[in-house]
Design an enzyme around this catalytic site. Structure first.
Site, mmCIF file in Angstrom:
data_model
loop_
_atom_site.group_PDB
_atom_site.id
_atom_site.type_symbol
_atom_site.label_atom_id
_atom_site.label_comp_id
_atom_site.label_asym_id
_atom_site.label_seq_id
_atom_site.Cartn_x
_atom_site.Cartn_y
_atom_site.Cartn_z
ATOM 1 N N ASN A 176 13.949 93.109 31.795
ATOM 2 C CA ASN A 176 13.417 91.509 30.968
ATOM 3 C C ASN A 176 13.681 90.840 32.507
ATOM 4 O OD1 ASN A 176 13.290 88.954 31.009
ATOM 5 N ND2 ASN A 176 15.482 89.158 30.686
ATOM 6 N N LYS A 181 12.013 88.177 33.722
ATOM 7 C CA LYS A 181 12.420 86.683 33.138
ATOM 8 C C LYS A 181 10.537 86.397 34.402
ATOM 9 C CE LYS A 181 17.092 86.905 33.476
ATOM 10 N NZ LYS A 181 18.341 87.437 33.893
ATOM 11 N N HIS A 226 17.307 84.357 24.035
ATOM 12 C CA HIS A 226 17.717 85.118 25.332
ATOM 13 C C HIS A 226 19.052 83.043 26.503
ATOM 14 C CE1 HIS A 226 18.629 85.644 29.941
ATOM 15 N NE2 HIS A 226 18.279 86.382 29.543
ATOM 16 N N GLU A 276 19.041 82.407 29.121
ATOM 17 C CA GLU A 276 18.499 81.122 29.501
ATOM 18 C C GLU A 276 17.392 80.496 29.180
ATOM 19 O OE1 GLU A 276 16.867 84.501 32.003
ATOM 20 O OE2 GLU A 276 19.406 84.912 33.382
ATOM 21 N N GLU A 313 24.663 89.970 25.529
ATOM 22 C CA GLU A 313 24.681 89.438 26.922
ATOM 23 C C GLU A 313 25.850 88.567 26.787
ATOM 24 O OE1 GLU A 313 20.563 90.489 29.040
ATOM 25 O OE2 GLU A 313 20.294 88.466 27.934
ATOM 26 N N GLY A 339 23.710 88.320 35.959
ATOM 27 C CA GLY A 339 22.692 87.844 37.237
ATOM 28 C C GLY A 339 23.841 87.530 38.627
ATOM 29 N N SER A 391 24.383 92.222 34.340
ATOM 30 C CA SER A 391 24.497 93.154 35.351
ATOM 31 C C SER A 391 24.756 94.576 36.336
ATOM 32 C CB SER A 391 25.668 92.090 36.375
ATOM 33 O OG SER A 391 25.622 90.869 36.473
HETATM 34 P P1 PGA Z 1 21.163 90.506 35.043
HETATM 35 O O1 PGA Z 1 19.625 90.022 33.716
HETATM 36 O O2 PGA Z 1 20.811 92.074 34.504
HETATM 37 O O3 PGA Z 1 20.049 90.728 36.333
HETATM 38 O O4 PGA Z 1 22.173 90.313 34.740
HETATM 39 C C1 PGA Z 1 20.267 90.757 32.284
HETATM 40 C C2 PGA Z 1 19.780 89.701 31.138
HETATM 41 O O5 PGA Z 1 19.499 88.406 31.525
HETATM 42 O O6 PGA Z 1 18.796 89.866 30.280
#
Ligand code: PGA
Length: 239
Positions: free
Chosen positions: A9, A11, A90, A92, A160, A166, A199
């Site tokens: 992803n 983003k 997601h 976010e 997640e 992140g 992560s």
């Molecule tokens: P990350 O993000 O691997 O940077 O922690 C995962 C995600 O939001 O899908």
């Protein structure tokens, strides 16, 4: 057996130069033993005409097919641009855009209607985990955001934990195992792939992929560069 998927992803990251990373991943994995998915920003998605063995996905879609929705992109438009998957729900999107479970379910149905596989994202916040509510939160998110007609053909679930995205923080393998077993038990189609996200990087991928009921990963930061994402794909192939 659920299929295995290494998903990236991107983003809100990626301009023209980033396409070289996607093509490097495609070149390194021409005959992969697992499914590879990359969800680039829509600006890049529409420009990719040959991603080799890599499937492409959108990061979000509108609930409607067309209409007066400035700035939004429909699942039909993503499919037209070459996507075969779309992320929905997601964290976010849930946080930044106030998307609730009902919206996520509607978006997932819109993705299905356009012929896309919906990658429906769920996960608890740190406060919910510390309050001992993780499994109840996951149950509520599954009940509210996974359409009843979801099958292994049209749906992937990504677990997640919001606090792991992140941040460099990763749940213990026992915590991942508990969450994934719970999610598997709640789904009527047991072959729906369950991805862990938050992560994931080359150094922890093999350990995570060894956890029961983990069928792959949804990777953010470590999916942006071939040198980081390629070893994660290989770890899944070897799991
Ligand atoms: P990350 O993000 O691997 O940077 O922690 C995962 C995600 O939001 O899908």
């Amino acid at each position: 057996m659920p299929r295995k998927i290494a998903a990236g992803n991107w983003k809100m990251n990626g301009t023209t130069a980033s396409l070289a990373e996607l093509f490097a991943i495609a070149a390194a994995h021409q005959d992969p033993k697992v499914d590879i998915l990359i969800c680039p920003p829509a600006t890049l998605l529409a420009r990719i005409t040959d991603a080799g063995a890599i499937a492409l996905g959108g990061q979000d879609c509108h609930v409607n097919t067309t209409g007066a929705h400035t700035g939004d992109i429909s699942a039909v438009m993503l499919a037209d641009a070459g996507a075969t998957f779309c992320l929905t729900g997601h964290s976010e999107r849930r946080t930044d855009h106030g998307e609730d479970n009902a919206t996520v379910a509607a978006k997932s149905l819109a993705a299905h209607a356009a012929g896309l596989t919906a990658v429906i994202c769920i996960g608890e916040t740190l406060a919910e985990r510390e309050a001992g509510e993780t499994l109840a939160v996951l149950s509520a998110q599954i009940a509210g955001s996974v359409p009843a007609e979801a099958t292994a053909q049209n749906t992937v679930i990504a677990y997640e934990p919001v606090w792991a995205i992140g941040t460099g923080l990763v749940p213990s393998t026992d915590q991942i195992a508990e969450a994934h077993a719970h999610i598997r038990a709640e789904l009527s189609d047991k072959d729906i792939p369950l991805l862990y996200g938050g992560s994931v990087k080359a150094s922890n991928a093999a350990e995570i992929f060894a956890v029961p009921n983990v069928d792959g990963a949804l990777v953010g930061g470590a999916s942006l560069r071939a040198a980081d994402f390629s070893p994660i794909i290989t770890a899944l192939e070897n799991a």
